[in-house]
Design a protein around this motif. Sequence first.
Motif, PDB file in Angstrom:
ATOM      1  N   LEU A   1       8.024   3.097  -7.128  1.00  0.00           N
ATOM      2  CA  LEU A   1       7.220   2.028  -6.574  1.00  0.00           C
ATOM      3  C   LEU A   1       6.492   2.511  -5.172  1.00  0.00           C
ATOM      4  O   LEU A   1       7.299   3.040  -4.317  1.00  0.00           O
ATOM      5  N   ILE A   2       5.323   2.366  -5.044  1.00  0.00           N
ATOM      6  CA  ILE A   2       4.492   3.029  -3.761  1.00  0.00           C
ATOM      7  C   ILE A   2       3.736   1.651  -3.275  1.00  0.00           C
ATOM      8  O   ILE A   2       3.025   1.071  -3.920  1.00  0.00           O
ATOM      9  N   ILE A   3       4.075   1.445  -1.997  1.00  0.00           N
ATOM     10  CA  ILE A   3       3.574   0.292  -1.391  1.00  0.00           C
ATOM     11  C   ILE A   3       2.706   0.612  -0.315  1.00  0.00           C
ATOM     12  O   ILE A   3       3.018   1.326   0.632  1.00  0.00           O
ATOM     13  N   CYS A   4       1.340   0.419  -0.419  1.00  0.00           N
ATOM     14  CA  CYS A   4       0.424   1.164   0.723  1.00  0.00           C
ATOM     15  C   CYS A   4      -0.451  -0.078   1.240  1.00  0.00           C
ATOM     16  O   CYS A   4      -1.173  -0.793   0.565  1.00  0.00           O
ATOM     17  N   GLY A   5      -0.253  -0.361   2.585  1.00  0.00           N
ATOM     18  CA  GLY A   5      -1.022  -1.330   3.217  1.00  0.00           C
ATOM     19  C   GLY A   5      -0.583  -1.546   4.523  1.00  0.00           C
ATOM     20  O   GLY A   5       0.052  -0.658   5.178  1.00  0.00           O
ATOM     21  N   GLU A   6      -1.160  -2.401   5.368  1.00  0.00           N
ATOM     22  CA  GLU A   6      -0.742  -2.590   6.484  1.00  0.00           C
ATOM     23  C   GLU A   6      -0.649  -4.241   6.858  1.00  0.00           C
ATOM     24  O   GLU A   6      -1.532  -4.892   6.144  1.00  0.00           O
ATOM     25  N   GLY A   7      -0.021  -4.879   7.774  1.00  0.00           N
ATOM     26  CA  GLY A   7      -0.006  -6.249   7.931  1.00  0.00           C
ATOM     27  C   GLY A   7       1.463  -6.604   8.321  1.00  0.00           C
ATOM     28  O   GLY A   7       2.318  -5.639   8.572  1.00  0.00           O
ATOM     29  N   ARG A   8       1.436  -7.913   8.463  1.00  0.00           N
ATOM     30  CA  ARG A   8       2.861  -8.309   8.927  1.00  0.00           C
ATOM     31  C   ARG A   8       3.833  -8.885   7.466  1.00  0.00           C
ATOM     32  O   ARG A   8       3.269  -9.761   7.049  1.00  0.00           O
TER      33      ARG A   8
ATOM     34  N   SER B   1       7.583 -10.372   7.269  1.00  0.00           N
ATOM     35  CA  SER B   1       8.847 -10.863   8.169  1.00  0.00           C
ATOM     36  C   SER B   1      10.131  -9.821   7.945  1.00  0.00           C
ATOM     37  O   SER B   1      10.656  -9.818   8.927  1.00  0.00           O
ATOM     38  N   VAL B   2      10.247  -9.080   6.708  1.00  0.00           N
ATOM     39  CA  VAL B   2      11.457  -8.572   6.585  1.00  0.00           C
ATOM     40  C   VAL B   2      10.984  -6.974   6.222  1.00  0.00           C
ATOM     41  O   VAL B   2       9.968  -7.244   5.090  1.00  0.00           O
ATOM     42  N   ILE B   3      11.496  -6.230   6.588  1.00  0.00           N
ATOM     43  CA  ILE B   3      11.286  -4.488   6.127  1.00  0.00           C
ATOM     44  C   ILE B   3      12.344  -4.570   4.744  1.00  0.00           C
ATOM     45  O   ILE B   3      13.356  -4.776   5.189  1.00  0.00           O
ATOM     46  N   PHE B   4      11.625  -4.252   3.554  1.00  0.00           N
ATOM     47  CA  PHE B   4      12.463  -4.275   2.581  1.00  0.00           C
ATOM     48  C   PHE B   4      12.733  -2.575   2.243  1.00  0.00           C
ATOM     49  O   PHE B   4      11.935  -1.753   2.525  1.00  0.00           O
ATOM     50  N   SER B   5      13.984  -2.405   1.786  1.00  0.00           N
ATOM     51  CA  SER B   5      14.189  -1.012   1.421  1.00  0.00           C
ATOM     52  C   SER B   5      14.774  -1.017  -0.022  1.00  0.00           C
ATOM     53  O   SER B   5      15.736  -2.295  -0.401  1.00  0.00           O
ATOM     54  N   ALA B   6      14.637  -0.239  -0.655  1.00  0.00           N
ATOM     55  CA  ALA B   6      15.366  -0.054  -2.216  1.00  0.00           C
ATOM     56  C   ALA B   6      14.991   1.325  -2.611  1.00  0.00           C
ATOM     57  O   ALA B   6      14.197   2.149  -2.590  1.00  0.00           O
ATOM     58  N   PRO B   7      15.751   1.649  -3.960  1.00  0.00           N
ATOM     59  CA  PRO B   7      15.792   2.850  -4.138  1.00  0.00           C
ATOM     60  C   PRO B   7      14.511   3.147  -4.865  1.00  0.00           C
ATOM     61  O   PRO B   7      13.800   2.219  -5.306  1.00  0.00           O
ATOM     62  N   HIS B   8      14.119   4.349  -4.804  1.00  0.00           N
ATOM     63  CA  HIS B   8      12.593   4.715  -5.736  1.00  0.00           C
ATOM     64  C   HIS B   8      11.456   4.055  -4.847  1.00  0.00           C
ATOM     65  O   HIS B   8      10.737   3.931  -5.796  1.00  0.00           O
ATOM     66  N   THR B   9      11.488   3.773  -3.710  1.00  0.00           N
ATOM     67  CA  THR B   9      10.233   3.113  -3.063  1.00  0.00           C
ATOM     68  C   THR B   9       9.977   3.796  -1.840  1.00  0.00           C
ATOM     69  O   THR B   9      10.751   4.329  -1.092  1.00  0.00           O
ATOM     70  N   ALA B  10       8.694   4.010  -1.928  1.00  0.00           N
ATOM     71  CA  ALA B  10       8.010   4.631  -0.695  1.00  0.00           C
ATOM     72  C   ALA B  10       7.031   3.908  -0.168  1.00  0.00           C
ATOM     73  O   ALA B  10       6.411   3.039  -0.723  1.00  0.00           O
ATOM     74  N   TRP B  11       6.889   3.780   1.420  1.00  0.00           N
ATOM     75  CA  TRP B  11       6.056   2.900   2.079  1.00  0.00           C
ATOM     76  C   TRP B  11       5.180   3.739   2.911  1.00  0.00           C
ATOM     77  O   TRP B  11       5.446   4.417   3.441  1.00  0.00           O
ATOM     78  N   MET B  12       3.811   3.490   2.486  1.00  0.00           N
ATOM     79  CA  MET B  12       2.897   4.101   3.100  1.00  0.00           C
ATOM     80  C   MET B  12       1.898   3.258   4.197  1.00  0.00           C
ATOM     81  O   MET B  12       1.563   2.077   3.441  1.00  0.00           O
ATOM     82  N   VAL B  13       1.262   3.549   5.242  1.00  0.00           N
ATOM     83  CA  VAL B  13       0.441   2.757   5.695  1.00  0.00           C
ATOM     84  C   VAL B  13      -0.817   3.264   5.946  1.00  0.00           C
ATOM     85  O   VAL B  13      -0.959   4.794   5.985  1.00  0.00           O
ATOM     86  N   CYS B  14      -1.973   2.662   6.300  1.00  0.00           N
ATOM     87  CA  CYS B  14      -3.497   3.084   6.735  1.00  0.00           C
ATOM     88  C   CYS B  14      -3.782   4.475   5.630  1.00  0.00           C
ATOM     89  O   CYS B  14      -4.144   5.526   6.326  1.00  0.00           O
ATOM     90  N   ILE B  15      -4.163   4.327   4.826  1.00  0.00           N
ATOM     91  CA  ILE B  15      -4.544   5.304   3.568  1.00  0.00           C
ATOM     92  C   ILE B  15      -5.604   4.861   3.173  1.00  0.00           C
ATOM     93  O   ILE B  15      -6.293   3.613   3.193  1.00  0.00           O
ATOM     94  N   SER B  16      -6.768   5.914   2.924  1.00  0.00           N
ATOM     95  CA  SER B  16      -8.133   5.431   2.536  1.00  0.00           C
ATOM     96  C   SER B  16      -8.256   5.462   1.222  1.00  0.00           C
ATOM     97  O   SER B  16      -7.382   5.668   0.515  1.00  0.00           O
ATOM     98  N   ARG B  17      -9.439   5.003   0.770  1.00  0.00           N
ATOM     99  CA  ARG B  17      -9.808   4.759  -0.765  1.00  0.00           C
ATOM    100  C   ARG B  17      -9.439   5.927  -1.572  1.00  0.00           C
ATOM    101  O   ARG B  17      -9.104   6.061  -2.527  1.00  0.00           O
ATOM    102  N   ALA B  18      -9.950   7.150  -0.866  1.00  0.00           N
ATOM    103  CA  ALA B  18      -9.752   8.439  -1.550  1.00  0.00           C
ATOM    104  C   ALA B  18      -8.356   8.637  -1.823  1.00  0.00           C
ATOM    105  O   ALA B  18      -7.888   9.231  -2.688  1.00  0.00           O
ATOM    106  N   MET B  19      -7.548   8.268  -0.954  1.00  0.00           N
ATOM    107  CA  MET B  19      -6.002   8.438  -0.975  1.00  0.00           C
ATOM    108  C   MET B  19      -5.457   7.855  -2.120  1.00  0.00           C
ATOM    109  O   MET B  19      -4.830   8.212  -2.978  1.00  0.00           O
ATOM    110  N   CYS B  20      -5.917   6.571  -2.463  1.00  0.00           N
ATOM    111  CA  CYS B  20      -5.499   5.706  -3.424  1.00  0.00           C
ATOM    112  C   CYS B  20      -5.884   6.389  -4.593  1.00  0.00           C
ATOM    113  O   CYS B  20      -5.185   6.456  -5.660  1.00  0.00           O
TER     114      CYS B  20
END
Length: 100
Positions: free
Chosen positions: A68-75, A77-96
Motif C-alpha cells: 500500500l502506497i499512500i501519497c498526499g498531504e493534509g491533517r 489525527s493519527v499517524i498509522f503504521s502497518a506492514p507493507h505500507t509506504a507514506w509519501m508526501v508532496c509528489i507530482s502528477r508525473a511521479m504518480c
Amino acid sequence: MAHHAYPVPEYGEDTLAECAEWWDRAGIVEDRGLLTICFFGMLASGFDFEPVMMGLRRMGNRAPEIRLIICGEGRISVIFSAPHTAWMVCISRAMCRGLT
C-alpha cells in the motif's frame, strides 16, 4: 490509473525516467509479484484509513504480496503504521504516473 473528469496528462520519456529513479531511491521498485495499491489525494479526516491499516496489521507477514502506497498531504489525527505500507508526501502528477 483512472482519470476522472480531467485531461490525461502526457509526459516525456526523460520525465518518466526521472520519476522512476525517484521511486527507486525511495525504496519502491517495480515488483510484478506484488499487488500495489495506491492512494493519491488529500489526507483528511474524511478518509478513514484505520480499517485498512488494521487489516494490514492483522495480515502481517501472511500476505507479503500486498503493498500500500499512500501519497498526499493534509491533517490526519493519527499517524498509522502497518506492514507493507509506504507514506509519501508532496509528489507530482508525473511521479504518480511513474507508478503505473
